[in-house]
Scaffold this motif. Structure first.
Motif, PDB file in Angstrom:
ATOM      1  N   PHE A   8      -1.319  -3.191  -5.797  1.00 39.66           N
ATOM      2  CA  PHE A   8      -1.416  -1.898  -5.319  1.00 39.66           C
ATOM      3  C   PHE A   8      -2.607  -1.910  -4.634  1.00 39.66           C
ATOM      4  CE2 PHE A   8      -1.069   2.210  -4.398  1.00 39.66           C
ATOM      5  CZ  PHE A   8      -0.141   2.643  -3.530  1.00 39.66           C
ATOM      6  N   ASN A  48       0.990  -1.216  -0.017  1.00 37.55           N
ATOM      7  CA  ASN A  48       0.087   0.097  -0.096  1.00 37.55           C
ATOM      8  C   ASN A  48       0.899   1.103  -0.045  1.00 37.55           C
ATOM      9  OD1 ASN A  48       0.714   0.153   2.732  1.00 37.55           O
ATOM     10  ND2 ASN A  48      -1.053   0.754   3.548  1.00 37.55           N
ATOM     11  N   LEU A  51       4.196   2.991  -2.020  1.00 36.58           N
ATOM     12  CA  LEU A  51       4.902   2.962  -3.167  1.00 36.58           C
ATOM     13  C   LEU A  51       6.172   2.672  -2.744  1.00 36.58           C
ATOM     14  CD1 LEU A  51       5.060   3.233  -6.416  1.00 36.58           C
ATOM     15  CD2 LEU A  51       5.274   5.717  -6.100  1.00 36.58           C
ATOM     16  N   PHE A  53       3.231  -2.334 -10.771  1.00 33.61           N
ATOM     17  CA  PHE A  53       2.298  -3.130 -10.428  1.00 33.61           C
ATOM     18  C   PHE A  53       1.489  -3.760 -11.590  1.00 33.61           C
ATOM     19  CE2 PHE A  53       3.231  -0.756  -6.716  1.00 33.61           C
ATOM     20  CZ  PHE A  53       3.019  -1.708  -5.648  1.00 33.61           C
ATOM     21  N   ILE A 111      -4.110  -2.591  -9.940  1.00 30.02           N
ATOM     22  CA  ILE A 111      -4.431  -1.536  -8.852  1.00 30.02           C
ATOM     23  C   ILE A 111      -5.768  -1.643  -8.432  1.00 30.02           C
ATOM     24  CG2 ILE A 111      -4.417   0.835  -8.773  1.00 30.02           C
ATOM     25  CD1 ILE A 111      -2.957   1.053 -11.458  1.00 30.02           C
ATOM     26  N   ILE A 133       3.429   3.811 -10.201  1.00 31.03           N
ATOM     27  CA  ILE A 133       2.521   2.636  -9.788  1.00 31.03           C
ATOM     28  C   ILE A 133       2.062   1.890 -11.118  1.00 31.03           C
ATOM     29  CG2 ILE A 133       0.136   2.255  -9.259  1.00 31.03           C
ATOM     30  CD1 ILE A 133       1.240   3.295  -6.928  1.00 31.03           C
TER      31      ILE A 133
END
Ligand code: PLP
Length: 241
Positions: free
Chosen positions: A91, A68, A70, A107, A110, A103
């Motif tokens: 994420f 949670n 970055l 990832f 999301i 992000i």
């Protein structure tokens, strides 16, 4: 915290055993509960956990992890991502718009698309990087002012924007029910909204309530302490990797 009479406390030091027991229990529930989905995914939430616990779970063969924050996620996963090519990183936290690029880059999923400004930033980055992490819309089912997530009343317009204007790969909905209350009505509500928009994936259920979430049709449960034991303080965790 919502109390589950059937839940035994997680043994801290035996991650392979926690993992084995949890996946076994998942399979049992899925066989018995009429609304439960076939083969739900377990996301191991590794935030604020020391590296050796994560490596223990990787050695058990698990490849789906959730984060949670970055910076913490980059510290932890950049090198491991090269070593384990079939990792799937999720994420789960609030995304700052100015971090959309990072992000999208790191990832594969999301879970927390929750406002138009963010949806626009993410879709821009996806086009720019030619990467398409799969997205969940986070819904604030408890309508809590301090919590992330789109309000249920705004969901319709938000889905239209995400799916049809921005062409984001929206696969489902995610929620975090309010603390200290029965989560089941929230899971049921999320499920109903997802059905309404023909979204098949439901990210719901954490260490304290995942068995209820599975029975309500969760496709992704997000477990931290149930697998890894209690989290380390933020201080230790950011410095200790
Ligand atoms: C931390 C976190 C989890 C995992 O919490 P546990 O109670 O340790 O299972 C799940 N989802 C989100 C969004 C989180 O931030």
């Amino acid at each position: 915290m919502y109390n589950d009479k059937n839940k035994s406390p997680a043994p801290i030091n035996n991650i392979p055993l926690n993992y084995k027991n949890t996946t076994q229990r998942m399979a049992d529930i899925c066989q018995q509960a009429p609304l439960a989905k076939h083969k739900p995914q377990l996301i191991a939430v590794s935030k604020q956990q020391p590296g050796e616990r994560i490596d223990a779970l990787l050695q058990s063969g698990h490849r789906l992890f959730g984060e949670n924050r970055l910076q913490e996620a980059y510290n932890r996963w950049q090198a491991r991502k090269l070593r384990y090519t079939n990792l799937q990183l999720h994420f789960l936290g609030r995304v700052q718009t100015n971090k959309a690029a990072d992000i999208v880059c790191l990832f594969d999923y999301i879970h927390s698309i929750d406002r138009p400004k963010l949806a626009i930033a993410i879709s821009k980055e996806m086009r720019k990087q030619n990467r398409t992490p799969q997205c969940f819309i986070q819904v604030n089912t408890g309508e809590e002012p301090q919590k992330s997530g789109i309000m249920p009343a705004d969901l319709h317009d938000f889905i239209q924007l995400c799916k049809y204007e921005l062409k984001l790969p929206i696969i489902g909905l995610m929620c975090l029910p309010p603390r200290n209350c029965n989560p089941v009505p929230h899971f049921a509500f999320l499920r109903k909204m997802a059905q309404q928009y023909s979204l098949t994936q439901l990210s719901m259920g954490m260490s304290n309530d995942w068995q209820y979430a599975l029975r309500m049709g969760a496709t992704h449960i997000r477990l931290g302490t149930a697998i890894f034991g209690p989290r380390q303080s933020k201080q230790t965790e950011t410095n200790g990797i």
